[in-house]
Design an enzyme around this catalytic site. Structure first.
Site, PDB file in Angstrom:
ATOM      1  N   GLY A   1       1.192  -1.008  -0.405  1.00 55.58           N
ATOM      2  CA  GLY A   1      -0.331   0.081  -0.321  1.00 55.58           C
ATOM      3  C   GLY A   1       1.467   1.123   0.179  1.00 55.58           C
ATOM      4  O   GLY A   1       0.770   1.878  -0.820  1.00 55.58           O
TER       5      GLY A   1
ATOM      6  N   ASN B   1      -7.108   4.433   9.475  1.00 55.97           N
ATOM      7  CA  ASN B   1      -6.507   3.295  10.439  1.00 55.97           C
ATOM      8  C   ASN B   1      -6.703   3.727  11.586  1.00 55.97           C
ATOM      9  O   ASN B   1      -6.301   3.113  12.516  1.00 55.97           O
ATOM     10  CB  ASN B   1      -5.551   2.972  10.043  1.00 55.97           C
ATOM     11  CG  ASN B   1      -5.266   1.241   8.903  1.00 55.97           C
ATOM     12  OD1 ASN B   1      -6.556   1.203   9.128  1.00 55.97           O
ATOM     13  ND2 ASN B   1      -4.306   1.090   8.416  1.00 55.97           N
TER      14      ASN B   1
ATOM     15  N   GLY C   1      -2.535  -5.889  -0.081  1.00 52.62           N
ATOM     16  CA  GLY C   1      -3.164  -6.513   0.586  1.00 52.62           C
ATOM     17  C   GLY C   1      -3.636  -7.455   1.913  1.00 52.62           C
ATOM     18  O   GLY C   1      -4.252  -7.614   2.200  1.00 52.62           O
TER      19      GLY C   1
ATOM     20  N   THR D   1       9.473  -7.448 -11.838  1.00 50.61           N
ATOM     21  CA  THR D   1       9.279  -8.811 -11.922  1.00 50.61           C
ATOM     22  C   THR D   1       8.174  -8.389 -11.475  1.00 50.61           C
ATOM     23  O   THR D   1       8.459  -8.234 -10.483  1.00 50.61           O
ATOM     24  CB  THR D   1      10.130  -9.513 -11.712  1.00 50.61           C
ATOM     25  OG1 THR D   1      11.614  -9.559 -12.737  1.00 50.61           O
ATOM     26  CG2 THR D   1       9.928 -10.782 -12.056  1.00 50.61           C
TER      27      THR D   1
ATOM     28  N   CYS E   1       5.292   7.317  22.461  1.00 44.59           N
ATOM     29  CA  CYS E   1       6.756   6.768  22.951  1.00 44.59           C
ATOM     30  C   CYS E   1       6.497   4.600  22.766  1.00 44.59           C
ATOM     31  O   CYS E   1       7.633   3.899  22.200  1.00 44.59           O
ATOM     32  CB  CYS E   1       5.717   5.710  24.910  1.00 44.59           C
ATOM     33  SG  CYS E   1       5.832   7.385  26.049  1.00 44.59           S
TER      34      CYS E   1
END
Lengths: 137, 395
Positions: free
Chosen positions: B71, B152, B201, B238, B326
């Site tokens: 991502g 998130n 993913g 690749t 922390c």
């Protein structure tokens, strides 16, 4: 990430708490940097009889507080003043590098508590409260 | 000891079906897709089939998805790639203040090395970008706006359609990081009106090491990995064939299960939130109460620090996250928690739960039994909590 000794002191801190009517207190840190510690000491015949701490902070900060308390109890004031960050980190089996300075504030808090005690007992201009405490002890 | 995993935003276990689908591409069908002989050339079709599945999952045409390594790479390609492709128009990009580091630091890179001006848009107390603020920030030199689909850290979903409309009118490329939302709520590129959209993913039950970027036809991108003409020249190197196959399978499954999954997660999350509010004083709920990810609950517990809390509950088998300074490698408090107006002291007590397919009611009840004990243990010797209690009883 943390040594076994750090985790032991963090999971079971033996000296966490407050001393009512302490002989000296020391406060370090600020919430912006993350850790805040207050140390309370009880002194008798120039020797540290008891230490309690209150700590807001991470695992390292709590473990540091506990081991510094443990190391200081029974020591003379002069001996306790020799506790350094390096000694504390070694006693804990090491600290992660990024926690060496920011969380390793226990020795500073203890030093401030001792200084606070000394100012109270040997004030340049003795105030009534300090005198009273000297008389009581 | 019971283990309860509540950090699905960080990683999810690879799904059985996904792993099964991937396995042939490690050993039997290992060929390089760029090769001319059958062992390689056949793999091209496999990649295109996976691409179609990922595209279908987000309502995009099959040829408008680029596979990336994660991502973060998708976000880098979107922000740097689109900004650098439009230098003739101008050098201004806008990102929200609460973006993922991969967006924030890509924007800072443009600022530092390519003389871009970057606007870090503030958010309201729920963490949402207000359309008027975006409208005021847009200039004729603006080439790209990047605003996440959801956070998130605080679970808040952005009202993207209001924002993308503004940019479309002015011909400004709009990118969204949908890593947090994919598999949780519907993600449809046409409905949202975005030009670029990032996926990851591991958020979907595919392995780490695979991500994807949607691009609307005609949106120009400067490649960020230069090599051959893999991915139609937009991303060299690749192809990660097993990862691509895994993401395709994961996306297909996530799409089919979306509605049921969201309902289930929301019920569990509501149980967690109600339980925490009921059992723990001084729990500040962060993010939007309704417009949030179904499987996301986040709090700041006053008087304690998050890393210590995470370690304590972890000793009881619970895995959750924190935005505490922390706990971060840089020892900096989360920019998101600052941006929604929390003081550094309160932000230190952050705890984030992200639920997933493997969680059930028993897990939540276990957390509700253990968490109050951990909070109480730390507060018992917290000078901050002590002062708060003294102030409360004194006042």
């Amino acid at each position: 990430m943390y040594s076994q000794t750090v985790m032991e002191h963090f999971n079971n801190p033996r000296h966490a708490g407050v001393i009512d009517n302490p002989d000296g207190t020391g406060e370090v840190g600020n919430p912006t940097c993350g850790d805040m510690m207050t140390f309370y000491i009880k002194v008798k015949d120039d020797r540290i009889e008891d230490v309690k701490f209150q700590t807001f902070g991470c695992v390292a900060a709590i473990a540091v507080s506990d081991i510094v308390s443990e190391m200081a109890i029974g020591k003379t004031l002069a001996e306790a003043q020799k506790i350094t960050k390096k000694v504390v980190a070694e006693a804990l089996g090491g600290l992660p590098p990024n926690k060496m300075h920011c969380s390793n504030l226990g020795a500073d808090a203890l030093a401030l508590a001792i200084q606070n005690y000394q100012e109270k007992t040997e004030p340049p201009q003795a105030d009534q409260k300090a005198k009273k405490r000297i008389n009581e002890s | 000891m019971k283990r309860v995993y509540l950090d699905h935003a960080a990683a999810t276990p690879v799904r059985e079906e996904v792993l099964e689908a991937m396995l042939p591409y490690f050993r039997e069908r290992f060929g390089n897709p760029s090769a001319v002989y059958d062992l390689g050339a056949d793999i091209k079709e496999v990649i295109e089939a996976a691409r179609a599945k990922v595209a279908g999952f987000i309502g995009a045409p099959a040829d408008q998805v680029i596979f990336t390594s994660c991502g973060a790479e998708a976000n880098n390609l979107a922000v740097k790639g689109a900004a650098l492709a439009h230098l003739k128009k101008g050098r201004h990009v806008i990102v929200s203040a609460i973006e993922h580091h991969s967006v924030l630091n890509s924007a800072r890179y443009l600022e530092k090395f390519h003389d871009f001006e970057v606007t870090f848009l503030p958010v309201n107390k729920f963490g949402q970008v207000e359309p008027e603020r975006l409208a005021r920030a847009l200039t004729p030199a603006t080439v790209l706006v990047s605003i996440q689909h959801a956070s998130n850290e605080i679970g808040t979903i952005q009202r993207l359609k209001e924002l993308t409309g503004l940019c479309r009118e002015q011909g400004v490329v709009f990118h969204t990081d949908a890593v947090a939302t994919a598999g949780q709520i519907p993600v449809d590129v046409k409905d949202l009106g975005v030009d670029l959209l990032s996926l990851s993913g591991p958020a979907l039950g595919a392995p780490k090491g695979i991500g994807a970027l949607y691009f609307r036809r005609g949106v120009r991108l400067v490649p960020q990995i230069h090599s051959g003409i893999q991915e139609n020249g937009r991303r060299g190197g690749t192809e990660n064939v097993p990862g691509i196959v895994g993401l395709g399978t994961a996306a297909e499954l996530a799409g089919a299960e979306l509605a049921a999954n969201a309902r289930r997660l929301k019920d569990l999350r509501n149980r967690l939130v109600a339980g925490v509010n009921d059992r723990i004083a001084g729990a500040i709920f962060t993010g939007h109460p309704e417009e949030r990810l179904p499987g996301h609950a986040s709090f700041c517990f006053e008087g304690i620090e998050g890393e210590a809390l995470i370690f304590l509950v972890n000793a009881r088998g619970i895995c959750a996250n924190t935005g505490s300074a922390c706990a971060s490698k840089a020892l900096k408090v989360s920019p998101t928690l600052c941006a929604i107006g929390l003081s550094p002291e309160v932000a230190q007590g952050s705890m984030v739960f992200t639920l997933g397919g493997d969680n059930d009611q028993e897990d939540i009840d276990y957390v509700l039994a253990e968490l109050p004990l951990a909070v109480e243990k730390l507060r018992a010797f917290s000078p901050v909590w002590r002062k708060k209690l003294a102030a409360a009883s004194g006042g």
